[in-house]
Design a protein around this motif. Structure first.
Motif, short mmCIF file in Angstrom:
data_model
loop_
_atom_site.label_atom_id
_atom_site.label_comp_id
_atom_site.label_asym_id
_atom_site.label_seq_id
_atom_site.Cartn_x
_atom_site.Cartn_y
_atom_site.Cartn_z
N LEU A 270 7.32 61.43 33.77
CA LEU A 270 8.48 61.43 32.88
C LEU A 270 8.06 61.59 31.42
N GLY A 271 6.97 60.93 31.03
CA GLY A 271 6.48 61.04 29.66
C GLY A 271 6.06 62.44 29.31
N CYS A 272 5.35 63.10 30.23
CA CYS A 272 4.91 64.49 30.00
C CYS A 272 6.09 65.40 29.66
N VAL A 273 7.11 65.35 30.51
CA VAL A 273 8.25 66.26 30.34
C VAL A 273 9.05 65.89 29.10
N LEU A 274 9.25 64.58 28.87
CA LEU A 274 10.06 64.15 27.72
C LEU A 274 9.40 64.53 26.41
N PHE A 275 8.12 64.20 26.22
CA PHE A 275 7.48 64.46 24.95
C PHE A 275 7.16 65.96 24.78
N GLY A 276 6.91 66.66 25.89
CA GLY A 276 6.72 68.10 25.79
C GLY A 276 7.97 68.78 25.28
N THR A 277 9.12 68.37 25.83
CA THR A 277 10.40 68.93 25.39
C THR A 277 10.72 68.50 23.96
N LEU A 278 10.45 67.23 23.65
CA LEU A 278 10.71 66.71 22.30
C LEU A 278 9.91 67.48 21.25
N SER A 279 8.69 67.91 21.62
CA SER A 279 7.84 68.62 20.67
C SER A 279 8.43 69.96 20.25
N GLN A 280 9.32 70.52 21.09
CA GLN A 280 9.97 71.78 20.75
C GLN A 280 10.98 71.56 19.61
N LYS A 281 11.47 70.33 19.49
CA LYS A 281 12.50 70.03 18.50
C LYS A 281 11.92 69.43 17.22
N ILE A 282 10.91 68.55 17.36
CA ILE A 282 10.41 67.83 16.17
C ILE A 282 8.99 68.26 15.78
N GLY A 283 8.39 69.15 16.54
CA GLY A 283 7.04 69.61 16.24
C GLY A 283 6.01 68.97 17.16
N ARG A 284 4.91 69.69 17.39
CA ARG A 284 3.88 69.22 18.33
C ARG A 284 3.21 67.95 17.82
N ARG A 285 2.77 67.96 16.57
CA ARG A 285 1.99 66.83 16.04
C ARG A 285 2.83 65.55 15.98
#
Length: 363
Positions: A270-285
């Motif tokens: 769940l963490g992988c998918v959530l933060f991977g998707t979140l990085s598209q909105k708020i940036g990778r770093r």
């Protein structure tokens, strides 16, 4: 997260390429994590201490940069698909032979060779997947791709809980040799990376480019190696010996240990998918930093709980954050890497981090 819109954004060729890379990484991780569940059994069978067996984990990690370089050069020169096919067959063969190891020394050699294959899979698979995915969906699929590592761990936990009492540690390795069948799918259903084909047409696909890229982008290369060293300490430091910790320090049975591993790997997925998707909105770093700070705050619960319930909650939350940060890495490394050496550059920096962190389990 609009998962369906991301899935609909892929055509048939893109979908096949991503599935092949996802399965390759999943089954590669499955083969790796089989060992972490049977460390005590191997030590007992060969009449050695647990630290002696953990050298096998260290060797697997230490030899991964060799595979990243070898298979990355093949991928940049001859294409992602053939490199991935050869790699899958190689790591399946090493897994099968591990089950026949007559001594600890033989097992250590086989796990080192397995490390070469494991090191090749991530870089080649990640480049093929990320080069085939539309840019707007790259964060989501980065998280899904990295979650293959988690699902491999989850599968190993399930097989350990269900099959280990009947097949023993050698049988676990025999089960792990099944991924060779994936090579058939790679041959029949997957097309070459469009980015590699374009580079080939421009005459830029050359094995010599990796050295040119390292020399002329050395600050970037060094930064990524240091970054991935920290990531590998974080990931392997919270995963590899946790089953042994549960069995040796808390005296939990293989079934309970396997069940807890299943639960914390669901958190990691769940963490992988959530933060991977979140990085598209708020940036990778920014996505990576948020996950890592939260992991630090969870450390006392994860490490010092005394009941099965609290250990399970701590492990679930820890892997949610640790692997959440890691879910951003496939996209992040590929976006930072030079296009003409994307088969080698991300995987090599990723696995050099593994090399530096390789002594983690033994320490």
């Amino acid at each position: 997260m609009d998962v369906l819109s991301h899935l609909r954004a892929l055509n048939g060729d893109q979908r096949n390429a991503f599935i092949a890379c996802f399965l390759g990484w999943t089954l590669d991780a499955f083969d790796y994590f089989i060992l972490v569940f049977v460390v005590q059994s191997i030590a007992k069978d060969f009449q050695v201490g647990v630290p002696a067996v953990t050298i096998a984990i260290t060797l697997t990690l230490a030899f991964r940069p060799v595979g990243a370089l070898i298979f990355g050069l093949i991928a940049d020169r001859f294409g992602r698909r053939p490199a991935l096919m050869i790699d899958v067959i190689f790591y399946s063969l090493m897994e099968l032979l591990s089950g026949f190891a007559p001594s600890l020394t033989a097992l250590l050699v086989l796990r080192a060779l397995f490390g070469i294959a494991m090191g090749g899979e991530w870089g080649v698979g990640a480049s093929l997947a990320m080069e085939s995915i539309p840019e707007r969906s790259r964060g989501f699929f980065s998280g899904v791709l990295q979650s293959g590592y988690v699902i491999g761990y989850l599968l190993a936990a399930v097989v350990f809980a269900v099959a280990y009492p009947y097949v023993g540690w050698r049988g676990m390795f025999f089960i792990g040799s099944i991924p060779a069948l994936l090579a058939v799918f790679l041959r029949l259903g997957v097309k070459e990376s469009p980015a590699w084909r374009q580079a080939q047409e421009r005459g830029r696909a050359s094995t010599g480019n990796i050295w040119h890229a390292i020399i002329h982008r050395f600050p970037l290369f060094l930064y990524l190696v240091v970054l991935m060293t920290a990531f590998q300490f974080m990931s392997h430091g919270t995963q590899d010996l946790y089953p042994t910790f549960l069995q040796a320090q808390h005296k939990l049975t293989p079934q309970v240990t396997g069940t807890i591993a299943i639960i914390y790997n669901i958190g990691a997925l769940l963490g992988c998918v959530l933060f991977g998707t979140l990085s598209q909105k708020i940036g990778r770093r920014r996505a990576i930093i948020i996950a890592q700070v939260l992991a630090l705050l969870i450390t006392p619960l994860w490490a010092f709980s005394s009941t099965v319930l609290m250990l399970t909650i701590g492990a679930f939350l820890m892997q949610f954050m640790v692997q959440g940060a890691f879910g951003v890495i496939p996209a992040h490394l590929n976006e930072l890497s030079p296009a003409e050496v994307r088969g080698t550059f991300p995987g090599l920096t990723y696995q050099l981090g593994n090399l530096i962190a390789a002594a983690n389990a033994t320490i």
